[in-house]
Scaffold this active site. Structure first.
Site, short mmCIF file in Angstrom:
data_model
loop_
_atom_site.label_atom_id
_atom_site.label_comp_id
_atom_site.label_asym_id
_atom_site.label_seq_id
_atom_site.Cartn_x
_atom_site.Cartn_y
_atom_site.Cartn_z
N HIS A 182 0.82 -1.21 0.00
CA HIS A 182 0.00 0.00 0.00
C HIS A 182 0.86 1.26 0.00
O HIS A 182 0.58 2.22 -0.72
CB HIS A 182 -0.91 0.00 1.22
CG HIS A 182 -2.15 -0.82 1.04
ND1 HIS A 182 -2.83 -1.39 2.08
CD2 HIS A 182 -2.82 -1.18 -0.09
CE1 HIS A 182 -3.88 -2.06 1.61
NE2 HIS A 182 -3.90 -1.95 0.31
N ARG A 217 -10.73 0.62 -10.64
CA ARG A 217 -11.03 -0.25 -9.50
C ARG A 217 -12.35 0.23 -8.87
O ARG A 217 -12.43 1.36 -8.44
CB ARG A 217 -9.91 -0.19 -8.46
CG ARG A 217 -8.53 -0.58 -8.98
CD ARG A 217 -7.51 -0.45 -7.86
NE ARG A 217 -6.18 -0.83 -8.27
CZ ARG A 217 -5.25 0.01 -8.70
NH1 ARG A 217 -5.52 1.31 -8.78
NH2 ARG A 217 -4.05 -0.41 -9.05
N ARG A 257 -12.88 -2.74 -13.95
CA ARG A 257 -12.80 -4.06 -13.33
C ARG A 257 -13.97 -4.20 -12.36
O ARG A 257 -14.14 -3.36 -11.47
CB ARG A 257 -11.49 -4.22 -12.55
CG ARG A 257 -11.34 -5.60 -11.89
CD ARG A 257 -10.04 -5.73 -11.12
NE ARG A 257 -10.04 -4.90 -9.91
CZ ARG A 257 -8.95 -4.67 -9.16
NH1 ARG A 257 -7.79 -5.17 -9.52
NH2 ARG A 257 -9.03 -3.93 -8.09
N GLU A 283 -4.27 -12.98 -14.04
CA GLU A 283 -3.59 -12.85 -12.75
C GLU A 283 -3.19 -14.21 -12.19
O GLU A 283 -2.49 -14.30 -11.19
CB GLU A 283 -4.52 -12.18 -11.73
CG GLU A 283 -4.99 -10.80 -12.16
CD GLU A 283 -6.14 -10.31 -11.33
OE1 GLU A 283 -5.92 -9.44 -10.47
OE2 GLU A 283 -7.28 -10.80 -11.53
N ASN A 307 0.86 -7.64 -10.61
CA ASN A 307 1.08 -7.77 -9.16
C ASN A 307 0.63 -9.16 -8.68
O ASN A 307 1.39 -9.90 -8.05
CB ASN A 307 0.30 -6.71 -8.38
CG ASN A 307 0.59 -5.30 -8.86
OD1 ASN A 307 1.54 -5.06 -9.58
ND2 ASN A 307 -0.25 -4.37 -8.46
N ASP A 308 -0.62 -9.50 -8.99
CA ASP A 308 -1.13 -10.80 -8.57
C ASP A 308 -0.53 -11.93 -9.38
O ASP A 308 -0.32 -13.04 -8.86
CB ASP A 308 -2.65 -10.84 -8.66
CG ASP A 308 -3.33 -10.35 -7.38
OD1 ASP A 308 -2.82 -10.68 -6.30
OD2 ASP A 308 -4.33 -9.63 -7.46
N ARG A 343 2.38 -10.62 -2.20
CA ARG A 343 2.80 -9.34 -2.77
C ARG A 343 3.04 -8.28 -1.72
O ARG A 343 3.60 -7.22 -2.01
CB ARG A 343 1.77 -8.85 -3.78
CG ARG A 343 0.38 -8.77 -3.22
CD ARG A 343 -0.65 -8.42 -4.28
NE ARG A 343 -0.66 -7.00 -4.57
CZ ARG A 343 -1.64 -6.40 -5.22
NH1 ARG A 343 -2.67 -7.08 -5.64
NH2 ARG A 343 -1.59 -5.10 -5.44
N CYS A 347 -2.01 -3.78 -16.69
CA CYS A 347 -2.51 -2.76 -15.77
C CYS A 347 -1.89 -2.90 -14.39
O CYS A 347 -2.27 -2.21 -13.45
CB CYS A 347 -4.04 -2.81 -15.65
SG CYS A 347 -4.66 -4.34 -14.94
#
Length: 556
Positions: free
Chosen positions: A186, A288, A325, A415, A438-439, A449, A486
C-alpha cells in the site's frame, strides 16, 4: 564517508535531504486486573476508542481521496471487525483493562495470520497501526507518526501505515525509505500516487542516524549516505535531465518509429481522474470499483449510487477507452456480506470473479449500473473480470454481461498462471486480456505481494513472469485481440519498453508514472524494444533481465 545501500525503488525521482525517523511504536500497556464491576465501563471505553479511530481513518481517507481513500476505509473496517471486538469484550470480562484487552486481542489475530502461512501478512502493518491508534487513544498519549518538522526531510521508517502515507505533505517529505514492504505494498502504491520518491525493503535503514544527509533514487532503489558533492551534482543533473525530457514529451504513447502504445491510467474512483487527465492519460486501463463497496461492509451500494460514480469517470474521457474491473472482493479486501470469514488461505479461496459468481445479484446490479452509466456517452467502455482461471470462468462472465444488456467489450484479467497458459482458450469467450502483474507474480512465485521478505520474487523483471506476459500477448495477437498490462510493472519506464517488445498493446499505471513512461518509450524503436525483451527473457534472474534490457537499449 559516502556509502551506498540498495533497496527496491518503488516511486520515481531523486530526493536529497536530512533523515528524520518515524516516531516509536506505542508502548505495551501494563497487564493489570480490574474489578468485575468495572468490566462494563471498560468495554464501553474500548468501543468508544474503536469508533473514534475508525471515524478518524475514514476522515483521513476523505481528505486523501482516490486510492488512499479505499485503503483507509478498509483499515476502518478492520478496526471495527466484530470478531476482534468480541475478543476484546471477552478479555475485559475476565479482568483485563480496555487497552490491554485491545493489545492482546490484536496480538492474537496477528499470530493467527502468521500461523496461516502469512497469506495476509501484508496486512500486518495495517493491523499494527490500527492497534496502536486504539491503544494510544485509550492511554491518552499522542499517536506516534510522521515527525513534526518545519524543514523538508527524508523520512525513514520500519514500515509506513496507509494512514501515514496517504497524508504525507510532499512539500516537507522529500522522499521516504522503509525497512519492510514490497513494490506492490500500500505504501508503495500511494507513494507513486503522491509523486514522492520512495525505496522499500531496505533492511538496516533504521540505523542511519537522525540528521544524516542521504540521497534517495526512487528509480534505482539506491540510497547514498552522506553523498559527496560530486555525487549530489550527478544526481541533481540526472533529475534535471529527466524533468526536461518529461516536459518535452507530450501526446499519445508511441515508440520513436511511430508504433502506438496507448498509455492509460489506473484509478480508484472519481477523485483520481483529475491527475490522470493532467498527465495526458489516453483513457483508463484499470478502474477499480472496490471504493464504492467499502463504504458499507454489510451491503452492496445501490444501483443508483453506482451509476452516479461510474458516470463521473466515464464523462472525463470522451471518446477515450475506460476499462472497468468489476468488484474484486476477498483476500485482502474482505466484505462482510460477500466473503467467508473462516477461509484458511483467502488469497487462494473465493475471491474476485469466484465471489461474484456465488452472488450473481451483486454482479448483475454492477453490470446493469455500468450499462446505464455509459448510455449516451461516446466513451469506449470495456468491462473485465478479476481472477479468471479458465474458459469456464470467462464464459460465465461474458454470459452475465450479455444478460445485463451491457453494450461493451468483455475481458478477462490474467492474474493466475493458468489464465496465461490457456489464454487462447479464454479468448474464445472474451474480447481482450489485461495482465495484473502484481497478482500474477504473487501466484506464479507463491510469494505474497505484501511481504518484504520475498520481494525479490515480486520483482516484475523476473524472467518467468516475462514469459507469462509473452505467452498471453502472443495468444491475443493470434486471435486478433488486445492484451494490456494494468499492474505496477507498467509504471517502470524501462520495463514498459520490454513489455512493448513482448507484444503488449497498452500500458496502464498510476497517473504520476505516465510522463516517465511516455518519454522513455519515445526514445526507442519497436525493434529495439523487441530485442530488449528477448535479451531479458534469456536471463535467469530479475537483476540480470534488467541489466540485459538496459544494455540493449543503451547500445552497449
Amino acid at each position: 564517508m559516502e556509502t551506498t545501500l540498495r533497496g527496491v525503488g518503488v516511486s520515481h525521482g531523486v530526493a536529497i535531504g536530512e533523515v528524520r525517523h518515524m516516531g516509536t511504536a506505542v508502548l505495551e500497556p501494563p497487564a493489570k486486573q480490574i474489578p468485575a464491576e468495572d468490566a462494563e465501563r471498560e468495554q464501553g471505553r474500548a468501543r468508544k476508542a474503536v469508533e473514534a479511530v475508525a471515524a478518524d481513518l475514514m476522515a483521513r481517507g476523505n481528505l486523501a481521496g482516490g486510492e488512499a481513500q479505499a485503503v483507509l476505509e478498509a483499515q476502518a473496517m478492520m478496526a471495527q471487525d466484530p470478531e476482534l471486538m468480541a475478543d476484546v469484550d471477552r478479555r475485559i470480562a475476565v479482568g483485563s483493562t480496555a487497552e490491554r484487552a485491545v493489545y492482546d486481542a490484536f496480538a492474537s489475530y496477528r499470530a493467527l495470520l502468521a500461523g496461516a502461512g502469512e497469506y495476509l501478512a501484508g496486512r500486518v502493518a495495517d493491523l499494527d497501526d490500527v492497534r496502536n491508534r486504539i491503544v494510544a487513544r485509550l492511554l491518552g498519549v499522542p499517536m506516534p507518526g510522521v515527525p513534526d518538522s518545519d524543514e523538508p526531510y527524508v523520512l525513514i521508517a520500519r514500515d509506513l501505515a496507509p494512514a501515514d502515507t496517504a497524508l504525507l505533505d510532499p512539500t516537507l517529505v522529500l522522499g521516504f525509505v522503509t525497512e519492510e514492504g514490497g513494490p506492490t505494498s500500500h505504501s508503495a502504491i500511494l507513494a507513486r500516487a503522491l509523486g514522492v520518491p520512495a525505496v522499500v525493503a531496505l533492511p538496516g535503514a533504521g540505523e542511519v542516524a537522525e540528521g544524516t544527509v542521504i540521497a534517495v533514487d526512487g528509480s534505482t532503489g539506491e540510497i547514498f549516505v552522506e553523498p559527496s558533492a560530486e555525487k549530489r551534482a550527478q544526481l541533481e543533473a540526472a533529475a534535471a535531465e529527466r524533468k526536461a525530457s518529461l516536459s518535452a514529451s507530450t501526446g499519445p504513447g508511441a515508440t520513436s518509429d511511430g508504433h502506438k502504445v496507448p498509455l492509460l491510467a489506473n484509478v480508484g474512483g472519481p477523485a483520481d481522474v483529475p491527475a490522470a487527465v493532467e498527465a495526458g492519460a489516453e483513457g483508463v486501463g484499470l478502474f477499480r470499483t472496490e471504493f464504492l463497496f467499502l463504504d458499507d461492509s454489510k451491503q452492496a451500494p445501490s444501483e443508483e449510487k453506482q451509476v452516479e460514480a461510474y458516470r463521473q469517470v466515464l464523462e472525463a474521457f470522451p471518446e477515450g477507452r475506460v476499462v472497468v474491473r468489476v468488484l474484486d472482493a476477498g483476500a485482502d479486501k474482505p466484505l462482510e456480506f460477500l466473503t467467508p470469514a473462516d477461509e484458511p488461505n483467502p488469497a487462494l479461496g473465493v475471491r474476485g470473479l469466484r465471489t461474484l459468481l456465488d452472488h450473481p445479484d451483486v454482479l448483475r446490479t454492477q453490470l446493469t449500473a455500468l450499462a446505464k452509466a455509459a448510455e449516451g456517452l461516446p466513451v469506449y467502455l470495456e468491462v473485465m473480470a478479476p481472477m479468471v482461471a479458465d474458459r469456464i470462468d470467462a464464459k460465465a462472465f461474458a454470459d452475465a454481461c450479455r444478460a445485463a444488456g451491457l453494450k461493451a467489450k468483455f475481458g478477462a484479467m490474467v492474474e493466475i498462471p493458468s489464465a496465461a497458459l490457456r489464454a487462447r482458450s479464454i479468448l474464445q469467450e472474451v474480447e481482450f486480456l489485461s495482465l495484473g502483474t502484481n497478482d500474477l507474480a504473487q501466484y506464479t512465485f507463491a510469494a505474497d505481494r505484501q511481504v518484504g521478505a520475498v520481494s525479490r520474487l515480486q520483482d516484475p523483471w523476473q524472467p518467468a513472469l516475462l514469459d507469462l506476459v509473452a505467452v498471453s500477448a502472443e495468444a491475443a495477437k493470434a486471435e486478433g485481440k488486445s492484451c494490456g498490462v494494468c499492474g505496477e510493472a507498467a509504471s517502470d519506464p524501462l520495463l514498459a519498453c520490454v513489455l512493448t517488445g513482448l507484444g503488449v498493446t497498452s500500458l496502464s499505471m498510476g497517473a504520476a508514472s505516465i510522463p516517465y513512461v511516455r518519454a522513455t518509450l519515445a526514445k526507442y524503436t519497436l525493434a529495439q524494444c523487441e530485442r530488449a525483451a528477448a535479451a531479458a527473457r534469456a536471463t535467469d534472474t530479475a537483476d540480470e533481465a534488467r541489466t540485459a534490457a538496459q544494455a540493449v537499449l543503451s547500445g552497449e
